[in-house]
Design a protein around this motif. Sequence first.
Motif, PDB file in Angstrom:
ATOM      1  N   HIS A   1       0.840  -1.197   0.000  1.00 25.36           N
ATOM      2  CA  HIS A   1       0.000   0.000   0.000  1.00 25.36           C
ATOM      3  C   HIS A   1       0.877   1.249   0.000  1.00 25.36           C
ATOM      4  O   HIS A   1       0.670   2.176  -0.784  1.00 25.36           O
ATOM      5  CB  HIS A   1      -0.911  -0.043   1.225  1.00 25.36           C
ATOM      6  CG  HIS A   1      -1.982   0.977   1.225  1.00 25.36           C
ATOM      7  ND1 HIS A   1      -2.773   1.206   2.306  1.00 25.36           N
ATOM      8  CD2 HIS A   1      -2.403   1.853   0.293  1.00 25.36           C
ATOM      9  CE1 HIS A   1      -3.628   2.173   2.043  1.00 25.36           C
ATOM     10  NE2 HIS A   1      -3.419   2.581   0.827  1.00 25.36           N
ATOM     11  N   ARG A   2       1.879   1.271   0.866  1.00 22.91           N
ATOM     12  CA  ARG A   2       2.804   2.399   0.976  1.00 22.91           C
ATOM     13  C   ARG A   2       3.532   2.631  -0.343  1.00 22.91           C
ATOM     14  O   ARG A   2       3.610   3.753  -0.842  1.00 22.91           O
ATOM     15  CB  ARG A   2       3.797   2.130   2.119  1.00 22.91           C
ATOM     16  CG  ARG A   2       4.798   3.213   2.373  1.00 22.91           C
ATOM     17  CD  ARG A   2       5.722   2.738   3.503  1.00 22.91           C
ATOM     18  NE  ARG A   2       7.106   2.998   3.407  1.00 22.91           N
ATOM     19  CZ  ARG A   2       7.936   2.898   2.377  1.00 22.91           C
ATOM     20  NH1 ARG A   2       7.508   2.530   1.224  1.00 22.91           N
ATOM     21  NH2 ARG A   2       9.204   3.159   2.462  1.00 22.91           N
ATOM     22  N   ARG A   3       4.074   1.571  -0.935  1.00 18.89           N
ATOM     23  CA  ARG A   3       4.806   1.704  -2.205  1.00 18.89           C
ATOM     24  C   ARG A   3       3.896   2.205  -3.328  1.00 18.89           C
ATOM     25  O   ARG A   3       4.311   3.025  -4.150  1.00 18.89           O
ATOM     26  CB  ARG A   3       5.445   0.370  -2.606  1.00 18.89           C
ATOM     27  CG  ARG A   3       6.664   0.012  -1.786  1.00 18.89           C
ATOM     28  CD  ARG A   3       7.463  -1.146  -2.393  1.00 18.89           C
ATOM     29  NE  ARG A   3       6.661  -2.266  -2.861  1.00 18.89           N
ATOM     30  CZ  ARG A   3       6.383  -3.350  -2.163  1.00 18.89           C
ATOM     31  NH1 ARG A   3       6.826  -3.486  -0.924  1.00 18.89           N
ATOM     32  NH2 ARG A   3       5.656  -4.324  -2.681  1.00 18.89           N
ATOM     33  N   THR A   4       2.671   1.729  -3.356  1.00 23.93           N
ATOM     34  CA  THR A   4       1.721   2.177  -4.377  1.00 23.93           C
ATOM     35  C   THR A   4       1.424   3.660  -4.231  1.00 23.93           C
ATOM     36  O   THR A   4       1.391   4.404  -5.221  1.00 23.93           O
ATOM     37  CB  THR A   4       0.420   1.354  -4.306  1.00 23.93           C
ATOM     38  OG1 THR A   4       0.727  -0.022  -4.537  1.00 23.93           O
ATOM     39  CG2 THR A   4      -0.602   1.829  -5.326  1.00 23.93           C
ATOM     40  N   MET A   5       1.206   4.106  -2.989  1.00 19.86           N
ATOM     41  CA  MET A   5       0.948   5.532  -2.772  1.00 19.86           C
ATOM     42  C   MET A   5       2.148   6.375  -3.170  1.00 19.86           C
ATOM     43  O   MET A   5       1.994   7.417  -3.820  1.00 19.86           O
ATOM     44  CB  MET A   5       0.563   5.794  -1.312  1.00 19.86           C
ATOM     45  CG  MET A   5      -0.843   5.346  -0.966  1.00 19.86           C
ATOM     46  SD  MET A   5      -1.345   5.826   0.700  1.00 19.86           S
ATOM     47  CE  MET A   5      -0.477   4.600   1.679  1.00 19.86           C
ATOM     48  N   ILE A   6       3.334   5.935  -2.804  1.00 24.42           N
ATOM     49  CA  ILE A   6       4.548   6.671  -3.182  1.00 24.42           C
ATOM     50  C   ILE A   6       4.669   6.716  -4.705  1.00 24.42           C
ATOM     51  O   ILE A   6       4.975   7.770  -5.280  1.00 24.42           O
ATOM     52  CB  ILE A   6       5.800   6.054  -2.526  1.00 24.42           C
ATOM     53  CG1 ILE A   6       5.767   6.310  -1.014  1.00 24.42           C
ATOM     54  CG2 ILE A   6       7.080   6.624  -3.141  1.00 24.42           C
ATOM     55  CD1 ILE A   6       6.812   5.542  -0.223  1.00 24.42           C
ATOM     56  N   GLY A   7       4.393   5.606  -5.363  1.00 21.97           N
ATOM     57  CA  GLY A   7       4.424   5.560  -6.818  1.00 21.97           C
ATOM     58  C   GLY A   7       3.412   6.478  -7.474  1.00 21.97           C
ATOM     59  O   GLY A   7       3.601   6.938  -8.597  1.00 21.97           O
ATOM     60  N   ALA A   8       2.339   6.779  -6.752  1.00 23.94           N
ATOM     61  CA  ALA A   8       1.306   7.685  -7.264  1.00 23.94           C
ATOM     62  C   ALA A   8       1.601   9.143  -6.912  1.00 23.94           C
ATOM     63  O   ALA A   8       0.806  10.024  -7.204  1.00 23.94           O
ATOM     64  CB  ALA A   8      -0.063   7.280  -6.715  1.00 23.94           C
ATOM     65  N   GLY A   9       2.738   9.364  -6.237  1.00 25.68           N
ATOM     66  CA  GLY A   9       3.128  10.742  -5.944  1.00 25.68           C
ATOM     67  C   GLY A   9       2.857  11.216  -4.537  1.00 25.68           C
ATOM     68  O   GLY A   9       3.083  12.386  -4.217  1.00 25.68           O
ATOM     69  N   VAL A  10       2.356  10.346  -3.677  1.00 33.93           N
ATOM     70  CA  VAL A  10       2.127  10.730  -2.287  1.00 33.93           C
ATOM     71  C   VAL A  10       3.486  10.817  -1.584  1.00 33.93           C
ATOM     72  O   VAL A  10       4.307   9.909  -1.723  1.00 33.93           O
ATOM     73  CB  VAL A  10       1.207   9.702  -1.576  1.00 33.93           C
ATOM     74  CG1 VAL A  10       1.048  10.023  -0.109  1.00 33.93           C
ATOM     75  CG2 VAL A  10      -0.148   9.644  -2.273  1.00 33.93           C
ATOM     76  N   PRO A  11       3.735  11.900  -0.845  1.00 33.43           N
ATOM     77  CA  PRO A  11       5.012  12.000  -0.130  1.00 33.43           C
ATOM     78  C   PRO A  11       5.224  10.810   0.807  1.00 33.43           C
ATOM     79  O   PRO A  11       4.282  10.324   1.442  1.00 33.43           O
ATOM     80  CB  PRO A  11       4.884  13.306   0.654  1.00 33.43           C
ATOM     81  CG  PRO A  11       3.851  14.092  -0.078  1.00 33.43           C
ATOM     82  CD  PRO A  11       2.899  13.080  -0.644  1.00 33.43           C
ATOM     83  N   GLU A  12       6.461  10.342   0.915  1.00 35.44           N
ATOM     84  CA  GLU A  12       6.779   9.141   1.692  1.00 35.44           C
ATOM     85  C   GLU A  12       6.251   9.178   3.122  1.00 35.44           C
ATOM     86  O   GLU A  12       5.640   8.204   3.571  1.00 35.44           O
ATOM     87  CB  GLU A  12       8.298   8.895   1.659  1.00 35.44           C
ATOM     88  CG  GLU A  12       8.711   7.576   2.287  1.00 35.44           C
ATOM     89  CD  GLU A  12       8.827   7.626   3.798  1.00 35.44           C
ATOM     90  OE1 GLU A  12       8.594   6.592   4.448  1.00 35.44           O
ATOM     91  OE2 GLU A  12       9.130   8.714   4.332  1.00 35.44           O
ATOM     92  N   PRO A  13       6.424  10.290   3.877  1.00 34.41           N
ATOM     93  CA  PRO A  13       5.907  10.274   5.254  1.00 34.41           C
ATOM     94  C   PRO A  13       4.376  10.114   5.316  1.00 34.41           C
ATOM     95  O   PRO A  13       3.856   9.435   6.197  1.00 34.41           O
ATOM     96  CB  PRO A  13       6.328  11.624   5.832  1.00 34.41           C
ATOM     97  CG  PRO A  13       7.436  12.101   4.957  1.00 34.41           C
ATOM     98  CD  PRO A  13       7.177  11.513   3.599  1.00 34.41           C
ATOM     99  N   VAL A  14       3.689  10.717   4.370  1.00 38.00           N
ATOM    100  CA  VAL A  14       2.225  10.603   4.331  1.00 38.00           C
ATOM    101  C   VAL A  14       1.827   9.182   3.943  1.00 38.00           C
ATOM    102  O   VAL A  14       0.920   8.588   4.542  1.00 38.00           O
ATOM    103  CB  VAL A  14       1.619  11.641   3.358  1.00 38.00           C
ATOM    104  CG1 VAL A  14       0.116  11.459   3.226  1.00 38.00           C
ATOM    105  CG2 VAL A  14       1.956  13.060   3.808  1.00 38.00           C
TER     106      VAL A  14
END
Length: 82
Positions: free
Chosen positions: A23-36
């Motif tokens: 889930h975290r990697r997918t969000m980061i891949g979509a442009g969500v900042p890593e801490p968020v």
Amino acid sequence: MAKDLTDALGHAIEYRKVTPDEHRRTMIGAGVPEPVATSNAQVFDLIAHGDAAWLSDDAASITGHPPRSLRTFIADHVAAFT
């Protein structure tokens, strides 16, 4: 939820469980900042394990009406899911 959407839409909606790290990697891949992304993945993992399974009267208190079921909500807004 997947079953209710499947029933309303007339085609299969698949539920696929993902790990917090996926889930975290997918969000980061979509442009969500890593801490968020990290925080969101942790929160959704807690929810998936029942941390938000409690019920309250808040919806009825705020709106003056009892809450609708998920099935009713989907039926009322089926066009939004197509």
